[in-house]
Design a protein around this motif. Sequence first.
Motif, short mmCIF file in Angstrom:
data_model
loop_
_atom_site.label_atom_id
_atom_site.label_comp_id
_atom_site.label_asym_id
_atom_site.label_seq_id
_atom_site.Cartn_x
_atom_site.Cartn_y
_atom_site.Cartn_z
N GLU A 178 0.71 -1.04 0.14
CA GLU A 178 0.02 0.01 -0.02
C GLU A 178 0.97 1.11 -0.11
OE1 GLU A 178 -2.61 -0.83 3.48
OE2 GLU A 178 -3.94 -2.07 2.28
N PHE A 179 0.56 2.23 -0.71
CA PHE A 179 1.26 3.35 -0.97
C PHE A 179 0.38 4.83 -0.62
CE2 PHE A 179 2.39 0.12 -3.99
CZ PHE A 179 3.89 0.20 -3.89
N ASP A 180 1.05 5.63 -0.09
CA ASP A 180 0.10 7.07 0.25
C ASP A 180 0.02 7.82 -0.91
OD1 ASP A 180 2.64 8.23 -0.36
OD2 ASP A 180 3.19 8.62 1.72
N ALA A 181 -0.80 8.83 -0.80
CA ALA A 181 -1.46 9.49 -1.80
C ALA A 181 0.02 10.14 -2.90
CB ALA A 181 -2.10 10.76 -1.58
N SER A 182 1.13 10.11 -2.17
CA SER A 182 2.45 10.71 -2.95
C SER A 182 3.14 9.56 -3.69
CB SER A 182 3.38 11.39 -2.07
OG SER A 182 3.85 10.74 -0.98
N GLY A 183 2.64 8.24 -3.26
CA GLY A 183 3.24 6.99 -3.93
C GLY A 183 4.22 6.37 -3.37
N ILE A 184 4.56 6.79 -1.85
CA ILE A 184 5.40 6.15 -1.03
C ILE A 184 4.97 4.92 -0.50
CG2 ILE A 184 6.97 6.46 0.89
CD1 ILE A 184 7.65 7.89 -1.48
N LEU A 185 5.71 3.61 -0.46
CA LEU A 185 5.31 2.60 0.02
C LEU A 185 5.26 2.73 1.53
CD1 LEU A 185 5.12 -0.63 -0.07
CD2 LEU A 185 7.29 -0.83 0.20
N GLU A 186 3.87 2.54 2.11
CA GLU A 186 3.60 2.62 3.75
C GLU A 186 3.09 1.47 4.32
OE1 GLU A 186 0.57 5.77 4.29
OE2 GLU A 186 -0.89 4.68 3.28
N ASN A 187 2.60 0.63 3.60
CA ASN A 187 2.19 -0.63 4.35
C ASN A 187 2.58 -1.84 3.54
OD1 ASN A 187 0.87 0.84 6.32
ND2 ASN A 187 -1.11 0.64 5.08
N VAL A 188 3.04 -3.02 4.25
CA VAL A 188 3.36 -4.33 3.62
C VAL A 188 2.66 -5.48 4.31
CG1 VAL A 188 5.33 -5.81 3.40
CG2 VAL A 188 5.62 -3.56 3.08
N MET A 189 2.15 -6.28 3.54
CA MET A 189 1.59 -7.45 4.11
C MET A 189 2.07 -8.40 3.01
SD MET A 189 -2.28 -8.77 4.58
CE MET A 189 -2.57 -8.00 6.12
N VAL A 190 2.59 -9.71 3.67
CA VAL A 190 2.99 -10.72 2.99
C VAL A 190 2.24 -11.78 3.84
CG1 VAL A 190 5.06 -11.13 4.40
CG2 VAL A 190 4.91 -11.96 2.20
N HIS A 191 1.74 -12.67 2.82
CA HIS A 191 1.02 -14.03 3.38
C HIS A 191 1.37 -15.28 2.54
CE1 HIS A 191 -2.08 -16.35 4.95
NE2 HIS A 191 -2.29 -16.80 3.81
#
Length: 194
Positions: A178-191
């Motif tokens: 998931e990325f914020d409105a400026s396009g920076i990676l802010e959340n990571v989920m791996v399953h």
Amino acid sequence: VMTLEFTTELDVPTGELFPASDDLPKDWESFSIQINSDVYTFPTPLVDFLDDGWKLSEEYEGLFLDGPDRPYASYEREWISLTNAQEQTIDVLVFNSTEDTITVAESTVGGVYVIYGNYDFSGTQLRIPGGLMLGWSTKEDVLELYGQPDKSFESVYGAYSLTYQTDDPIDKAYWKLEFDASGILENVMVHHQA
């Protein structure tokens, strides 16, 4: 007089000062993640995290996970929180792949969820395959390295998510980035639990 300069983007020369671990693969299908200096490949025993200094929250210390009650039943699983000596917290999905009831400490980690917004991690402290960094890497960096996602979503507020998943019908292993409105990676989920 000292001057401080705040870097908002990690350019190539700056990035070379902080290389990813040689143990971190470049391919997203490796399902590996680097947290601080340790690389984990999922699924992995929870004891690997515990041996690296992560601690279970008190509420989970007495937790037991039952084995499946019939053949091909889904594994019992639970999201739990782990904290390390730097007071960083991650949420991990643990499961029991055995037929017996086990303690949570004997379980297997099949997923991790980390949010940049809680400020437990910054820059080089959390990396995903290819050395991409939470709070630094952009949506374009991910697309360039991983290619087109299996799913994508853009919210009305400009936030964006990309999902990369396997075709395995038994274990739909995936990354949700998931990325914020400026396009920076802010959340990571791996399953990945197969």
